[in-house]
Design a protein around this motif. Structure first.
Motif, PDB file in Angstrom:
ATOM      1  N   GLN A 318       0.810  -1.210   0.000  1.00  0.00           N
ATOM      2  CA  GLN A 318       0.000   0.000   0.000  1.00  0.00           C
ATOM      3  C   GLN A 318       0.847   1.265   0.000  1.00  0.00           C
ATOM      4  O   GLN A 318       0.423   2.304  -0.467  1.00  0.00           O
ATOM      5  N   SER A 319       2.006   1.167   0.529  1.00  0.00           N
ATOM      6  CA  SER A 319       2.745   2.414   0.732  1.00  0.00           C
ATOM      7  C   SER A 319       3.922   2.541  -0.227  1.00  0.00           C
ATOM      8  O   SER A 319       4.915   3.152   0.072  1.00  0.00           O
ATOM      9  N   HIS A 444       5.543   3.693  12.565  1.00  0.00           N
ATOM     10  CA  HIS A 444       4.332   3.105  13.145  1.00  0.00           C
ATOM     11  C   HIS A 444       4.048   1.740  12.534  1.00  0.00           C
ATOM     12  O   HIS A 444       4.508   1.431  11.443  1.00  0.00           O
ATOM     13  N   ASP A 446       1.205  -1.162  11.253  1.00  0.00           N
ATOM     14  CA  ASP A 446      -0.149  -1.199  10.692  1.00  0.00           C
ATOM     15  C   ASP A 446      -1.018  -2.197  11.471  1.00  0.00           C
ATOM     16  O   ASP A 446      -0.611  -2.707  12.520  1.00  0.00           O
ATOM     17  N   HIS A 447      -2.230  -2.453  10.959  1.00  0.00           N
ATOM     18  CA  HIS A 447      -3.192  -3.265  11.706  1.00  0.00           C
ATOM     19  C   HIS A 447      -2.725  -4.706  11.928  1.00  0.00           C
ATOM     20  O   HIS A 447      -3.238  -5.395  12.782  1.00  0.00           O
ATOM     21  N   VAL A 452       4.739   0.345   8.708  1.00  0.00           N
ATOM     22  CA  VAL A 452       4.109   0.818   7.471  1.00  0.00           C
ATOM     23  C   VAL A 452       5.156   1.047   6.372  1.00  0.00           C
ATOM     24  O   VAL A 452       4.819   1.112   5.202  1.00  0.00           O
TER      25      VAL A 452
END
Ligand SMILES: [Zn+2]
Length: 1075
Positions: A318-319, A444, A446-447, A452
């Protein structure tokens, strides 16, 4: 030298008290971690100082190179470190199992010396013990489905006689004893003993008929070398005889061998290496192999595929578009299967080009490991070449901070580190220590608990990458200078006379333009220097402002020194005209020489001193011809003694004649001086002594017997060019870290070890591999697997200090079937070859051969007992992944190194021994089982290469033309009735009789046969460390004897067993163990 002890430890043999210590509970590491500072990096991660570079060739700007201050510091062990343990805390640097290492200090350091002599393992008692141990093993029957092959269909069961296999059974099975009766053993490489029990007991497979270990107990009593009596039987497949029963005993004379032969065993019914290779090509060739699944078995070395080291696995990142754009997007190609995104699928592992393992699933406990006796080893080729269609390594630069490492075990940041507490801490996958994340590195989660930026950082998601090292990783905390190459030419009489000196000088004039350089640089930063020598040394000043080169003679070879600093090592571009002038003059300067004596060790010493004075690492290129008999340190005498062959003293032939060379090798490694040796011997030159420094410094040894300029130049010049252009890491030190429960215990290769953990290499190039053996400390965790990190600290050609990291995660299992299923036979043979070739320095060859045989039988018997479905004892059952282990093992046992025969020149054996010690898996595979291609019937219209055939005389035909290559030798064999159109096409002559066998190259003709054959030859030569000289062999002419040695499935002229015979022998040993 550093490892005087024996080597080829049969892993987990009963007779090693040293292993006992392994079982004491290790528990959590007991060391009190000393946390190193990382220079207090408070600055946040910012792009300019820490971007990632792609490490193809452009390594960015080279490190600042100042002129070195006078006063040379001799590097000692504490300077040679694989990174800064703790700056300012020298004691934490790699000094064996220290608090800063991955091995808890409470644990006794592994030591070769602590182990019992190798020979013990073959002693009657221990062998009997092993047999008894196997005999008392619980039969753990998994049934047919317990060891399914995930790799390929089973062998050729259709050709089997006897009871058919259950359809799902993946193993290779040979039917009951009627087809494979025990073979008279004393013709099998001397490793099997003459059967003394009634062989019929074997044939019906009745346990208990006769003393089960009777044979094994006889081992020590055998006369030396019984296996090498001249053989009067035909090559294996032709052996006749259909008798099923044996006479009661085998007196053991050679004449007996032909007598009680078994019913002919169809060679097509025994496992075929070609079949295995072709099956793997068919199922995995041409595909993309992603490394993201832990413990998966890669395609065979013989299978072409595209390797993708990707931490991504199965879903889009995603990133991707964030900050670090240099991390190329192509690596995010996704595979559609596995929509899961658990950790198991997000870890990158090193490409099999960098690391291959003997098994990709380790036994969970040391008891299991002892039971199976499968060596646990990794073959690491840290600088392997990756093809252009694969992603080169990324370079991570954390600026002044340097790489992030676990505080306790010093492992480098990698995909095995797990981030916790919202990303503020990470737990080390190797030692479980919880570390703070440095502020600049914070990110940070992620879920699913993943950072991330996971896919933006190679060190979080990939198996392999590099870090730019900081000054802490440099000698004396100073950035290194670019390396230098010194050319040292023997100008004694024979070399001048043969034209060799002129050949070398002419070649160097153009070759030096090809020195390796960084991709974006115009010129190579490597400096060059020149020395000639006979009994004295001549140094040359080739400073660019000189009109003529200047020569300085050093005649005191007892204490050699470097007579000049300024002007000795120069930039080739700047000094081109002076160097060219020099190279023109050298052959003339010594044209009238009568000097035939040479020195050798002082030459190496002078080269090393010159590098030391220039404060740089580098390579020496030494071109030498004769035994160094002139009065000087390292002087050698001809000590070749054929009478030692097959005696307990045979090992001395492989040891250096004088201690001087070991000391020299140690000093060279300490100074980053790699020695490449080009030898042109006309007689014995004591390679065991002369090649020693080359071997221990990671250099390459080339040998051209009876060198003739007209016929041997192409091979030599090709070797020289390749070597000069080779990508190389200099002044390197490797450290292998493992997760808890196991550790690296032994290392094999062109390496030097001052202690038990630091693998030092003056240089390591793309062809050099280090084989690492592992042993258990404790139980392994099946969930987390067995993790390995191999870190190589080195200097690039432009003088940048780098850390190259390769990570691989293996599975662990408490099921033996899982272990067997995940084995790689090619890697096993690489390990066995190296461990055996190291062991012969200290053990009688006979013992080494016995141990190899013994271990082969044990591995297969254990499988049979625990993993195979129930069947008659007399049936030979091989695990799918080890189907070709017997044939390859036989090739190893028959290699000229392990076969003690006075006809084989000692130098040839020492030479092969040295080459194989640093070979990677692909090269040992080819070396032990050559490639044999039919040429006469190839499809000249297609680009596809002909399919190999098995290396046996049976596969040749009078009407055929065959090409054979093993990485060192290359043959074109012509049958007496070879088709005239093929002969015309290849040689441009009308018939077989017109072919000259003198040529060492094929004419370049414009027809499809010639073009295709030459392209095959070119391809088989590509990416190989050595150039192969072509030998043309006509059927039934004298040189055919040489060629036949490479038909490795046949009985060899030196007494090595045929494949069929060896398989029978293995089978018999297995039956013994099972009974
Ligand atoms: Zn750690």
């Amino acid at each position: 030298m550093s490892q005087p002890g024996y080597v080829a430890t049969p892993p987990y043999s009963q007779s090693q008290p040293g292993m006992g210590g392994f079982s004491t509970g290790l528990g959590p590491p007991t060391s009190s971690p000393h946390y190193g500072h990382y220079g207090g990096p408070n600055s946040l991660y910012s792009a300019p100082q820490s971007g990632m570079l792609k490490s193809t060739v452009p390594f960015g700007s080279s490190a600042p190179v100042g002129s070195p201050p006078p006063g040379i510091h001799l590097y000692n062990q504490t300077n040679l470190q694989n990174g800064p343990g703790t700056p300012g805390h020298q004691q934490h640097r790699f000094q064996g199992p220290s608090p800063g290492s991955s091995v808890p200090p409470s644990y006794p350091p592994y030591s070769h010396q602590s182990q019992p002599p190798y020979a013990n393992t073959a002693s009657p008692s221990s062998t009997a013990q092993l047999a008894n141990q196997l005999g008392t093993m619980q039969i753990n029957s998994y049934g047919p489905g317990a060891s399914p092959s995930s790799r390929m269909p089973s062998g050729p069961p259709a050709s089997f006689q006897g009871p058919p296999l259950p359809p799902t059974q993946p193993q290779m099975a040979i039917p009951p004893g009627a087809q494979i009766p025990p073979t008279p053993a004393n013709n099998l490489n001397g490793i099997c003993t003459p059967p003394s029990l009634p062989p019929l007991a074997m044939q019906d497979g009745i346990p208990g008929s006769g003393p089960p270990n009777a044979n094994l107990q006889q081992l020590p009593g055998q006369p030396p070398g019984p296996g090498y009596h001249p053989q009067h039987v035909n090559y294996g497949p032709q052996m006749a005889g259909s008798q099923l029963s044996y006479p009661g005993a085998f007196p053991g004379g050679p004449g007996q061998l032909a007598g009680p032969q078994q019913k002919k065993l169809d060679p097509d019914s025994i496992p075929s290496p070609i079949q295995v290779i072709e099956n793997d090509k068919a199922s995995r060739g041409g595909q993309t192999y992603a490394t993201n699944i832990r413990g998966q078995v890669p395609p065979l070395v013989t299978t072409d595929c595209v390797v993708q080291d990707q931490g991504l696995g199965s879903y889009y990142c995603q990133s991707l578009s964030k900050k670090t754009s240099t991390f190329r997007a192509e690596t995010f190609v996704t595979s559609k299967e596995n929509p899961s995104c658990t950790d198991e699928f997000t870890q990158g592992n090193a490409s099999p080009r960098y690391i291959r393992c003997t098994t990709y699933c380790f036994p969970a406990s040391s008891d299991m490991a002892k039971q199976a006796r499968i060596p646990l080893a990794a073959i690491v080729t840290p600088f392997a070449i990756v093809p252009p269609n694969e992603t080169p390594l990324y370079v991570v630069n954390h600026g002044e901070t340097g790489p992030i490492r676990c505080n306790r075990c010093k492992a480098y940041m990698c995909p095995f580190m797990q981030f916790i507490e919202g990303g503020r801490k990470y737990q080390c996958g190797f030692c479980s220590c919880v570390n703070d994340v440095p502020p600049f590195f914070f990110q940070h989660l992620d879920h699913v608990g993943r950072r991330v930026d996971h896919y933006e950082r190679p060190e979080l998601s990939l198996g392999s990458y590099e870090f730019v090292a900081t000054l802490d990783y440099c000698r004396n905390n100073k950035p290194p200078n670019p390396p230098a190459y010194i050319f040292m030419i023997d100008v004694s009489y024979s070399n001048i006379k043969s034209g060799l000196v002129k050949l070398i000088c002419d070649e160097l004039k153009t070759l030096l333009d090809k020195l390796p350089r960084e991709e974006q640089e115009e010129a190579s930063p490597i400096r060059v220097g020149f020395v000639t020598y006979n009994k004295v040394l001549h140094f040359f000043n080739v400073k660019s402002n000189l009109a003529q080169p200047q020569m300085m003679v050093v005649s005191d070879v007892g204490e050699v020194f470097v007579p000049l600093l300024d002007g000795f090592l120069v930039n080739f571009q700047e000094s081109r005209s002076v160097i060219s002038n020099l190279l023109d003059q050298i052959p003339e300067m010594f044209a009238d020489t009568n000097e035939s004596e040479t020195v050798f060790a002082p030459v190496i010493l002078a080269g090393m001193e010159a590098l030391k004075a220039a404060e740089c690492a580098g390579k020496l290129f030494i071109f030498h011809s004769s035994l160094p008999t002139a009065e000087a340190p390292g002087k050698l005498k001809n000590r070749d003694d054929k009478k030692l062959v097959n005696t307990d003293k045979e090992k001395t032939l492989f040891q250096p004649q004088v201690n001087f060379y070991e000391t020299l090798a140690r000093d060279c490694v300490a100074n980053g001086c790699c020695v490449n040796l080009f030898l042109f011997p006309n007689q014995y030159v004591d390679i065991a002594s002369m090649g020693l420094v080359t071997m221990y410094t990671g250099g390459t040894l080339y040998k051209y017997n009876n060198f003739q300029v007209h016929s041997d130049s192409p091979q030599f010049l090709s070797d020289l060019r390749k070597d000069i252009e080779k990508r190389t890491g200099f002044d390197a030190i490797m450290r292998v870290r493992t997760s808890t429960g196991f550790r690296a215990t032994d290392f094999f290769g062109g390496i030097y070890m001052n202690n038990t953990t630091d693998v030092e290499m003056a240089a390591i190039d793309c062809n050099k591999a280090v084989t690492v053996e592992f042993k258990h400390d404790d139980k392994l965790n099946e969930d987390t697997g067995a993790l390995i990190q191999c870190a190589v600290l080195y200097t690039t050609i432009s003088g940048q200090r780098r850390l190259r990291i390769h990570n691989i995660g293996l599975n662990c299992s408490s099921q033996l079937a899982d272990v067997y299923k995940s084995c790689e036979t090619d890697a096993l043979i690489n390990f066995f070859a190296k461990s055996a070739f190291k062991a012969i320095l200290t053990q009688p060859l006979k013992t080494v051969r016995e141990i190899l045989m013994n271990q082969t039988a044990h591995m297969l018997a254990c499988y049979r007992k625990n993993c195979a479905s129930p069947s008659a004892v007399s049936q030979l059952i091989l695990p799918d992944a080890m189907k070709v282990l017997p044939v390859y093992m036989n090739c190893l046992l028959k290699s000229c190194v392990l076969v003690g025969r006075p006809e084989i020149p000692t130098d040839e054996r020492a030479y092969h021994r040295q080459l194989i010690m640093s070979m990677d898996v692909a090269n040992t595979q080819l070396f032990f089982y050559p490639q044999l291609l039919p040429i006469h019937n190839m499809d000249v219209k297609s680009d596809a290469f002909p399919t190999s055939v098995r290396c046996s005389e049976e596969r040749l035909s009078e009407g055929g033309v065959f090409f054979l290559a093993n990485g060192l030798n290359m043959f074109l064999w012509l049958g007496v009735s070879a088709p005239p159109e093929v002969i015309q096409g290849i040689f441009n002559v009308p018939s077989f009789a017109h072919i000259s066998t003198e040529a060492t190259q094929l004419p370049e003709l414009d027809n499809p046969y010639s073009k295709k054959l030459r392209s095959i030859m070119k391809y088989s030569q590509s990416q190989k460390p050595y150039s192969m000289k072509l030998i043309i062999v006509k059927q039934r002419e004298q040189p055919e004897m040489l060629f036949r040695q490479f038909l490795v499935e046949d009985k060899s002229i030196y007494g090595g067993a045929s494949y069929v015979d060896f398989l029978c022998c293995v089978h018999r040993e297995i039956c013994q163990l099972l009974n």
